[in-house]
Design a protein around this motif. Structure first.
Motif, short mmCIF file in Angstrom:
data_model
loop_
_atom_site.label_atom_id
_atom_site.label_comp_id
_atom_site.label_asym_id
_atom_site.label_seq_id
_atom_site.Cartn_x
_atom_site.Cartn_y
_atom_site.Cartn_z
N THR A 10 0.83 -1.31 -0.08
CA THR A 10 0.19 -0.13 -0.10
C THR A 10 1.00 1.45 0.02
OG1 THR A 10 -0.28 -0.42 2.43
CG2 THR A 10 -1.98 -1.03 1.07
N ALA A 11 2.37 1.27 -0.02
CA ALA A 11 2.92 2.38 -0.25
C ALA A 11 3.01 2.76 -1.60
CB ALA A 11 4.50 2.04 0.19
N ARG A 12 2.41 2.05 -2.47
CA ARG A 12 2.11 2.55 -3.95
C ARG A 12 1.29 3.67 -3.93
NH1 ARG A 12 0.28 -0.03 -7.56
NH2 ARG A 12 1.62 -0.22 -9.26
N THR A 13 0.24 3.85 -2.84
CA THR A 13 -0.70 4.50 -3.03
C THR A 13 -0.26 6.08 -2.29
OG1 THR A 13 -2.19 2.80 -2.38
CG2 THR A 13 -3.03 5.16 -2.03
N SER A 14 -0.68 6.99 -2.98
CA SER A 14 -0.53 8.28 -2.26
C SER A 14 -1.08 8.70 -1.29
CB SER A 14 -1.01 9.30 -3.61
OG SER A 14 -0.93 10.44 -3.09
N ILE A 15 -0.44 9.25 -0.08
CA ILE A 15 -1.16 9.38 1.00
C ILE A 15 -2.25 10.44 1.00
CG2 ILE A 15 -0.55 10.63 3.27
CD1 ILE A 15 2.32 10.06 3.02
N ALA A 16 -2.37 11.37 0.04
CA ALA A 16 -3.63 12.09 -0.13
C ALA A 16 -4.56 11.42 -1.14
CB ALA A 16 -3.04 13.47 -0.93
N GLY A 17 -4.37 10.19 -1.64
CA GLY A 17 -5.26 9.45 -2.31
C GLY A 17 -5.71 10.13 -3.67
N THR A 18 -6.71 9.98 -4.41
CA THR A 18 -6.98 10.43 -5.71
C THR A 18 -8.17 11.31 -5.57
OG1 THR A 18 -8.14 8.68 -6.52
CG2 THR A 18 -5.94 8.86 -6.80
N VAL A 19 -8.66 12.13 -6.36
CA VAL A 19 -9.68 12.98 -6.42
C VAL A 19 -11.00 11.76 -6.51
CG1 VAL A 19 -11.40 14.50 -7.69
CG2 VAL A 19 -9.03 14.86 -7.79
N GLU A 20 -10.86 10.86 -7.27
CA GLU A 20 -11.83 9.72 -7.16
C GLU A 20 -12.07 9.05 -5.72
OE1 GLU A 20 -14.39 6.21 -7.54
OE2 GLU A 20 -12.13 6.18 -7.33
N SER A 21 -10.89 8.66 -5.20
CA SER A 21 -10.81 7.55 -4.10
C SER A 21 -11.60 8.43 -2.94
CB SER A 21 -9.56 7.10 -3.63
OG SER A 21 -8.66 8.24 -3.13
N ILE A 22 -11.30 9.88 -2.86
CA ILE A 22 -11.93 10.56 -1.71
C ILE A 22 -13.28 11.02 -1.80
CG2 ILE A 22 -9.40 11.53 -1.03
CD1 ILE A 22 -10.65 14.18 -2.06
N SER A 23 -13.78 10.70 -2.95
CA SER A 23 -15.27 11.16 -3.13
C SER A 23 -15.87 9.83 -2.39
CB SER A 23 -15.59 10.88 -4.90
OG SER A 23 -15.22 9.54 -5.05
N HIS A 24 -15.50 8.80 -2.14
CA HIS A 24 -16.13 7.77 -1.42
C HIS A 24 -16.05 7.96 0.20
CE1 HIS A 24 -16.71 5.72 -5.42
NE2 HIS A 24 -15.42 5.72 -5.35
N ILE A 25 -15.46 8.92 0.48
CA ILE A 25 -15.24 9.22 1.79
C ILE A 25 -16.58 9.64 2.59
CG2 ILE A 25 -14.05 10.34 3.94
CD1 ILE A 25 -11.42 10.06 2.20
N THR A 26 -16.99 9.23 3.77
CA THR A 26 -18.08 9.39 4.40
C THR A 26 -17.99 9.63 5.87
OG1 THR A 26 -18.88 7.46 4.92
CG2 THR A 26 -19.81 8.14 2.80
N ALA A 27 -18.91 10.17 6.64
CA ALA A 27 -18.57 10.49 7.89
C ALA A 27 -18.62 9.30 8.61
CB ALA A 27 -19.62 11.37 8.51
N ASP B 152 -3.44 -5.04 6.67
CA ASP B 152 -3.00 -5.91 5.62
C ASP B 152 -2.28 -4.79 4.61
OD1 ASP B 152 -2.32 -7.35 3.60
OD2 ASP B 152 -4.55 -7.69 2.95
N TYR B 153 -1.04 -4.83 4.50
CA TYR B 153 -0.20 -3.98 3.76
C TYR B 153 0.12 -4.48 2.27
CZ TYR B 153 0.83 -1.31 8.06
OH TYR B 153 0.51 -0.59 9.14
#
Length: 422
Positions: free
Chosen positions: A165-182, A230-231
């Protein structure tokens, strides 16, 4: 609290593990006006898949960073503003395996510490505020994605690693953060923002017992269970030998990365960090034979440099900068590794690098922030960072040569390039 004095570096540390599992570390600095508090959780950008309440959760990339942004929201307003009113300079950061909240101040320290402990341990999110933050963080992501330094590094990591999971940007992507909810933010806070997964480190002219008593009074009494993570299972091979992208840059840029064998937690982790840093300086430092040769040949300029990094389950060494012939630089790096493995490292140069590396570690103790972050990383990885003099004593030039020979091999190397658009 237990006190330990480290004679070789002249520092004392007070430590206590509270009944809720929180580790409290205090480094006294008598006579200093500034006080620094660092409250951190062992949770970062890599922790996207974990087990909570008996079920595995796959959370969106970038959620740890997103949660860091939202933690400053309180029912009463914003914790950043409250700390600033008290004369503190607060901030926070998210790394691959850690999120830290901190402030420094010369007055109202106890009030500021109470605010810090309170807002980090008591989350407050609404669907409206979460949705609003998506636009703000989305804009940040677009900005960093246009940055060639970010692109060249991220693409190198994606070439080095298959599943980590180190391949993934710490900030994520515009698409990935669109799935974040409270709800997902509350789940992540419940899993990782528990006292037993955290550490409070304070550096300054403070009473260690009083700091521990404040944490005991303010924070939850229950520590929380250990959270399986799980890394990804990572093979020794690289995912891709090279990657290249054209961008609006004035000159070509490159990174050469090497996939190194990681160390388990404990003092071996600290020893590998020392070993990797020294290997990097001996091979790539601005006084190394390789650097001087590449510079004289015009293959690199003063932008060239390298580093050794470690994260959960992985380690890597990389070097780069501006160059019109990155492939030639990569070839020369490999040739120098082969030469050092064959002929050994010059004793005089090794001692020069060793003294410089030891001195750099010693100077790091002048920074309150560096002390706090080092103690935090050590706690999360099971080693004592203030034992670095003893670890330096165990490292030999043969160890450094073996590290270079075993890890910096052609089959472990990737080349990441950014070239100017036509």
């Amino acid at each position: 609290m237990k006190q330990r004095f480290y004679e070789r570096i002249g520092e004392s540390v007070y430590r206590e593990t509270l009944p809720n599992g929180l580790q409290v570390c205090v480094v006294p600095k008598p006579g200093y006006a500034k006080k620094y508090a660092f409250f951190a959780t062992r949770y970062g950008g890599m922790d996207v898949r974990f087990q909570l309440d008996g079920r595995w959760l796959d959370t969106p990339a970038g959620i740890a960073h997103y949660l860091e942004h939202k933690m400053f929201d309180t029912k009463e307003g914003n914790a950043l503003q409250e700390l600033a009113k008290n004369g503190a300079e607060p901030n926070a950061f998210t790394a691959n395996a850690m999120t830290g909240y901190y402030f420094d101040s010369t007055e109202h320290f106890e009030e500021n510490l109470e605010i810090l402990l309170s807002f980090v341990s008591v989350p407050y999110f609404t669907e409206e505020s979460v949705a609003k933050e998506q636009g703000i963080i989305g804009q940040e992501i677009r900005m960093i994605e246009d940055n060639p330094d970010w692109q060249i590094y991220t693409r190198m990591m994606q070439a080095l690693y298959h599943t980590s999971t180190a391949r993934t940007s710490i900030a994520g992507t515009v698409e990935s953060i669109s799935h974040i909810t409270a709800e997902t933010l509350y789940d992540c806070h419940k899993a990782f923002y528990t006292p037993s997964n955290m550490i409070l480190t304070v550096v300054g002219d403070v009473d260690p017992i009083h700091v521990a008593d404040m944490a005991r009074r303010i924070l939850p009494r229950e520590g929380g269970p250990a959270i399986p993570r799980d890394y990804g299972e990572e093979p020794e091979t690289v995912a891709a030998a090279e990657t290249c992208r054209a961008m609006e840059v004035a000159s070509p840029q490159f990174l050469v990365g090497f996939k190194c064998r990681p160390a388990a937690d404990g003092e071996d982790y600290l020893r590998l960090a020392v070993l990797g840093d020294m290997a990097c300086d001996i091979l790539l430092g601005d006084s190394s034979p390789l650097y001087l040769r590449l510079y004289d040949q015009g293959l690199i300029n003063s932008s060239f440099g390298g580093a050794f990094e470690m994260m959960p389950g992985i380690a890597y060494l990389y070097a780069g900068g501006d160059s019109k012939n990155a492939r030639a630089v990569a070839v020369e790096i490999q040739k120098e590794v082969d030469r050092l493995a064959r002929e050994g490292i010059d004793e005089g140069f090794y001692q020069q690098v060793r003294r410089a590396a030891f001195g750099s570690n010693l100077r790091g103790l002048n920074s309150f922030e560096n002390i706090a972050v080092s103690l935090t990383e050590g706690y999360f990885h099971g080693y004592d960072p203030f034992r670095f003099p003893q670890v330096f004593d165990t490292v030999t030039r043969e160890d450094v040569a073996a590290f270079l020979r075993d890890n910096l091999r052609p089959d472990r190397m990737v080349l990441s390039e950014i070239t100017p658009k036509d």
